[in-house]
Scaffold this motif. Structure first.
Motif, PDB file in Angstrom:
ATOM      1  N   ASN A  22      39.126  50.125  39.697  1.00 45.48           N
ATOM      2  CA  ASN A  22      38.763  50.048  41.117  1.00 45.48           C
ATOM      3  C   ASN A  22      38.501  48.610  41.545  1.00 45.48           C
ATOM      4  O   ASN A  22      38.948  48.174  42.604  1.00 45.48           O
ATOM      5  N   ILE A  23      37.783  47.872  40.713  1.00 48.20           N
ATOM      6  CA  ILE A  23      37.492  46.471  41.024  1.00 48.20           C
ATOM      7  C   ILE A  23      38.769  45.642  40.992  1.00 48.20           C
ATOM      8  O   ILE A  23      38.966  44.755  41.828  1.00 48.20           O
ATOM      9  N   ASP A  24      39.676  45.933  40.050  1.00 42.93           N
ATOM     10  CA  ASP A  24      40.963  45.237  39.996  1.00 42.93           C
ATOM     11  C   ASP A  24      41.755  45.454  41.277  1.00 42.93           C
ATOM     12  O   ASP A  24      42.384  44.523  41.788  1.00 42.93           O
ATOM     13  N   ILE A  25      41.731  46.674  41.803  1.00 47.60           N
ATOM     14  CA  ILE A  25      42.444  46.975  43.048  1.00 47.60           C
ATOM     15  C   ILE A  25      41.837  46.173  44.194  1.00 47.60           C
ATOM     16  O   ILE A  25      42.558  45.548  44.985  1.00 47.60           O
ATOM     17  N   ASN A  30      41.901  41.423  47.893  1.00 42.33           N
ATOM     18  CA  ASN A  30      41.215  40.220  48.376  1.00 42.33           C
ATOM     19  C   ASN A  30      42.000  38.950  48.108  1.00 42.33           C
ATOM     20  O   ASN A  30      41.945  38.010  48.903  1.00 42.33           O
ATOM     21  N   SER A  31      42.734  38.904  47.018  1.00 43.76           N
ATOM     22  CA  SER A  31      43.488  37.697  46.696  1.00 43.76           C
ATOM     23  C   SER A  31      44.857  37.665  47.374  1.00 43.76           C
ATOM     24  O   SER A  31      45.408  36.593  47.595  1.00 43.76           O
ATOM     25  N   ASP A  32      45.400  38.833  47.724  1.00 47.50           N
ATOM     26  CA  ASP A  32      46.703  38.911  48.390  1.00 47.50           C
ATOM     27  C   ASP A  32      46.630  39.976  49.482  1.00 47.50           C
ATOM     28  O   ASP A  32      46.830  41.155  49.225  1.00 47.50           O
TER      29      ASP A  32
END
Length: 62
Positions: A22-25, A30-32
């Protein structure tokens, strides 16, 4: 790519949220910001799923 992560994070066989995924998603969005549209589309699809566990897991990503 983002849709695959959402599908994996909302797999109906999961017993609970996969917080790492979930945090990776969230970090990917946030980064792209271009991925946000794809993630939202995948989440909308999973929220409409017939399985309540899939719906719950999708809402934990939001």
């Amino acid at each position: 790519m983002a849709a695959v992560r959402v599908d994996k994070a909302t797999n109906e066989l999961l017993l609970g949220p996969d917080w790492t995924l979930n945090i990776d998603i969230c970090d990917a969005v946030n980064s792209d910001h271009g991925q946000a549209k794809e993630v939202i589309k995948a989440l909308k699809k999973r929220i409409q799923h017939k399985n309540a566990n899939v719906q719950f897991l999708a809402l934990t990503i939001v």
